[in-house]
Design a protein around this motif. Structure first.
Motif, PDB file in Angstrom:
ATOM      1  N   ARG A  57       0.803  -1.217   0.000  1.00 20.89           N
ATOM      2  CA  ARG A  57       0.000   0.000   0.000  1.00 20.89           C
ATOM      3  C   ARG A  57       0.835   1.265   0.000  1.00 20.89           C
ATOM      4  O   ARG A  57       0.366   2.330   0.400  1.00 20.89           O
ATOM      5  CB  ARG A  57      -0.945  -0.036   1.190  1.00 20.89           C
ATOM      6  CG  ARG A  57      -1.755  -1.318   1.205  1.00 20.89           C
ATOM      7  CD  ARG A  57      -2.438  -1.576   2.508  1.00 20.89           C
ATOM      8  NE  ARG A  57      -3.739  -0.948   2.544  1.00 20.89           N
ATOM      9  CZ  ARG A  57      -4.584  -1.091   3.561  1.00 20.89           C
ATOM     10  NH1 ARG A  57      -4.250  -1.814   4.587  1.00 20.89           N
ATOM     11  NH2 ARG A  57      -5.753  -0.493   3.525  1.00 20.89           N
ATOM     12  N   HIS A  99       2.709   1.720  -9.382  1.00 23.17           N
ATOM     13  CA  HIS A  99       1.355   1.277  -9.089  1.00 23.17           C
ATOM     14  C   HIS A  99       1.188  -0.228  -9.280  1.00 23.17           C
ATOM     15  O   HIS A  99       0.184  -0.690  -9.817  1.00 23.17           O
ATOM     16  CB  HIS A  99       0.351   2.007 -10.001  1.00 23.17           C
ATOM     17  CG  HIS A  99       0.334   3.491  -9.812  1.00 23.17           C
ATOM     18  ND1 HIS A  99      -0.612   4.305 -10.406  1.00 23.17           N
ATOM     19  CD2 HIS A  99       1.134   4.320  -9.101  1.00 23.17           C
ATOM     20  CE1 HIS A  99      -0.389   5.559 -10.069  1.00 23.17           C
ATOM     21  NE2 HIS A  99       0.669   5.592  -9.282  1.00 23.17           N
ATOM     22  N   ALA A 118      -3.777  -5.652  -2.813  1.00 17.49           N
ATOM     23  CA  ALA A 118      -4.037  -4.263  -2.442  1.00 17.49           C
ATOM     24  C   ALA A 118      -4.875  -4.150  -1.173  1.00 17.49           C
ATOM     25  O   ALA A 118      -4.962  -3.093  -0.560  1.00 17.49           O
ATOM     26  CB  ALA A 118      -4.756  -3.536  -3.579  1.00 17.49           C
ATOM     27  N   GLN A 139      -1.973   5.195  -1.005  1.00 17.44           N
ATOM     28  CA  GLN A 139      -2.551   4.161  -1.863  1.00 17.44           C
ATOM     29  C   GLN A 139      -3.805   4.680  -2.563  1.00 17.44           C
ATOM     30  O   GLN A 139      -4.134   4.237  -3.671  1.00 17.44           O
ATOM     31  CB  GLN A 139      -2.890   2.924  -1.035  1.00 17.44           C
ATOM     32  CG  GLN A 139      -3.415   1.747  -1.847  1.00 17.44           C
ATOM     33  CD  GLN A 139      -4.011   0.652  -0.978  1.00 17.44           C
ATOM     34  OE1 GLN A 139      -4.626   0.919   0.050  1.00 17.44           O
ATOM     35  NE2 GLN A 139      -3.827  -0.585  -1.390  1.00 17.44           N
ATOM     36  N   GLU A 179      -3.024   5.961  -5.987  1.00 13.09           N
ATOM     37  CA  GLU A 179      -2.663   4.911  -6.930  1.00 13.09           C
ATOM     38  C   GLU A 179      -3.885   4.162  -7.447  1.00 13.09           C
ATOM     39  O   GLU A 179      -4.027   3.947  -8.649  1.00 13.09           O
ATOM     40  CB  GLU A 179      -1.682   3.945  -6.263  1.00 13.09           C
ATOM     41  CG  GLU A 179      -0.361   4.588  -5.857  1.00 13.09           C
ATOM     42  CD  GLU A 179       0.609   3.594  -5.230  1.00 13.09           C
ATOM     43  OE1 GLU A 179       0.292   2.386  -5.230  1.00 13.09           O
ATOM     44  OE2 GLU A 179       1.671   4.017  -4.756  1.00 13.09           O
TER      45      GLU A 179
END
Length: 560
Positions: A122, A252, A340, A385, A388
């Motif tokens: 993250r 990313h 993620a 995060q 992204e």
């Protein structure tokens, strides 16, 4: 030379902490007991985060901060002497134990008794978060160590008693437990009742496999680790950043995989031409608001639960019933498989024709199916995060035959935030996001207004400060943002990053400049009020009304 104010000193310390942490990540390692590690600790002490309470008092151990940190770090972290931060590693086929913290979606593996590995998915915010917690633990460990020995140089009677209790396999109870807690309170510099409260809090958490050890074991191991460091430098705690992590920072990697899977699902369902509304929220409030009334049949549905918030309180324990009904009426669940840690839900509003909403929900569904919206509900991102994942989500999708732009009509963010002028449970609407410690700020044309909410909750409108981390809240800095012309009403970690991605997507032509943007936060804490910081615990029932009021307003905006 003009003397700096407390707020200026604190802001410098926060900036120093960030720079040092970035340098460590690039360098590849550091030792908390070393000169550079002590510089990091001094920076943390300088801005003295509210969440860590009495960290700067050498006489007492900060217990509420300890509760907060142990809930968010993996079990056994207090005895490890080697902590590895790495990018994605394939540990599934190893014998390493996977350990997930109790209250943070964070993947880690116990490599050995003294070594633990964090898999960073993250970005920088997660690195800052981990380093802040580790630095706090080390500061407290040093204070515990100072209580181990008396003036004679021998371990104290209290420490020997703690060692006996920590290493016991048997559970303490009755008068034995009372004496053990009293003895421990002397080491901690805390009252019996303060020590007992933390002991019981950690014992309650031990029922979960994710929890840390009990208070006796944690205190004993923290002090013992520092004692071992004094004996040999080989025992010093080392924080190591792998080259793969260094290469990943700023890219990313996880966000792209995450966003691709969502877009592929939308296309596979044939929804790519429909209007899409993105909602960043939890994974229950949208489902309960849309499906709860039809899913849960009660004999008194139109009586005792006429009030919509009483109804939502009633269905809290009926998650399975609501979920089953929702899956048969347009809900598609997208559990994250990218790393993620952001689960998603797709809701096809064209399939809600037979679903009855609670009478207090006022919507006007479009007539034609092509105009009926698709809701993409995404779980909370973490700090940087947020940029992204939103940046990738709003980008066109390469189908192999060309670029496909989705019809993104709105982005709504319902988040938790710390409030400055109000109290826990109040609501904040953002007019702009200001990044703490930088010149970057973003004006928000918020589609939500105070008038959209009923008068049962106080609503504050103004600037929201996007901070470096939840553990980096300083009273003087926050008062400065509130009292000056910034007129800030709250602080959080993701809003500015979301808005940065939205603004970039508009500039790049990925989404229309007419996209509706909505930011509403409910106050999970007030860092300026003692006993109301994040370390004081979750909101519980008092969070239901603001959570569902925001959800209701967002859905009514989308469906009118």
């Amino acid at each position: 030379m003009q003397e700096l104010t407390k707020a200026q000193k604190a802001r410098n310390a926060i900036r120093t902490f960030e720079i040092i942490a970035d340098a460590f990540a690039l360098r590849g390692y550091y030792k908390p007991s070393g000169i550079s590690g002590q510089t990091l600790a001094e920076a943390l002490k300088m801005f003295s985060p509210e969440i860590y309470g009495s960290m700067n008092d050498p006489r007492i151990i900060e217990l509420k901060g300890l509760e907060y940190v142990t809930d968010r770090l993996p079990r056994g972290i207090e005895e490890c002497t080697r902590i590895i931060l790495t990018a994605q590693e394939d540990f599934e086929d190893t014998s390493f134990e996977k350990v997930m913290p109790l209250k943070r979606r964070r993947t880690s593996y116990r490599v050995s008794e003294k070594e633990i590995c964090f898999v960073i998915t993250r970005g920088l915010s997660e690195i800052y978060d981990i380093l802040t917690h580790i630095t706090f633990l080390n500061i407290e460990a040093e204070k515990i160590y100072n209580q181990m020995y008396g003036k004679s140089g021998n371990t104290t009677k209290e420490w020997r008693n703690l060692e006996e209790n920590a290493l016991k396999g048997d559970e303490l109870n009755g008068s034995d437990l009372d004496r053990a807690i009293w003895n421990l309170s002397i080491i901690l510099g805390r009252s019996y009742h303060e020590t007992r409260a933390t002991y019981e809090y950690l014992e309650k958490g031990r029922k979960s496999a994710k929890s840390n050890r009990g208070l006796f074991q944690i205190i004993y191991r923290l002090g013992n680790r520092i004692a071992d460091e004094k004996i040999s430098r080989d025992n010093e705690l080392l924080i190591y950043f792998t080259p793969s992590l260094q290469d990943m920072i700023g890219h990313h990697q996880y966000a792209e995989t995450w966003a691709t899977s969502i877009k592929e699902k939308i296309i596979s369902l044939g929804l790519q031409e429909r209007p899409v509304h993105i909602i960043s929220a939890n994974m229950h409030s949208v489902i309960n608001t849309l499906y709860g009334y039809s899913a849960v049949k009660t004999s008194d549905q139109n009586g005792a639960y006429e009030d919509i918030y009483d109804f939502f309180q009633m269905i809290r324990g009926k998650t399975d019933d609501v979920g089953k009904y929702a899956r048969n009426h347009g809900l598609y669940e997208l559990p994250d498989e990218s790393g993620a840690h952001i689960d998603c839900q797709l809701i096809d509003m064209a399939l809600l024709g037979s679903v009855a909403f609670h009478p207090e929900i006022r919507v006007n569904m479009p007539e034609t199916e092509s105009e009926k919206p698709v809701l993409l509900v995404m779980d909370y991102a973490f700090g940087t995060q947020a940029f992204e994942v939103m940046d990738e989500l709003l980008s066109p999708f390469d189908t192999g035959e060309g670029l496909l732009k989705f019809n993104i009509e709105s982005v709504s963010v319902m988040g938790k935030a710390g409030i400055l002028p109000g109290k826990k449970g109040d609501i904040m609407l953002a007019t702009g996001h200001v990044f703490e410690g930088t010149p970057h700020n973003y004006i928000v044309t918020n589609d939500l207004k105070k008038e959209d909410f009923d008068s049962s909750i106080d609503v504050y409108t103004g600037v929201i400060v996007t901070v470096l981390g939840t553990s980096l809240q300083n009273r003087d800095v926050l008062k400065k943002f509130q009292a000056t012309s910034w007129n800030a009403v709250g602080l959080e970690m993701e809003g500015g990053h979301y808005q940065r991605a939205i603004s970039a997507a508009i500039l790049r032509g990925h989404i229309s400049s007419d996209v509706k943007v909505r930011y509403a936060y409910y106050a999970s804490d007030n860092p300026l009020v003692g006993g109301q910081t994040l370390a004081s615990g979750s909101m519980g029932k008092e969070g239901i009304r603001p959570t569902y009021m925001i959800t209701k307003v967002i859905l009514e905006k989308i469906l009118r």
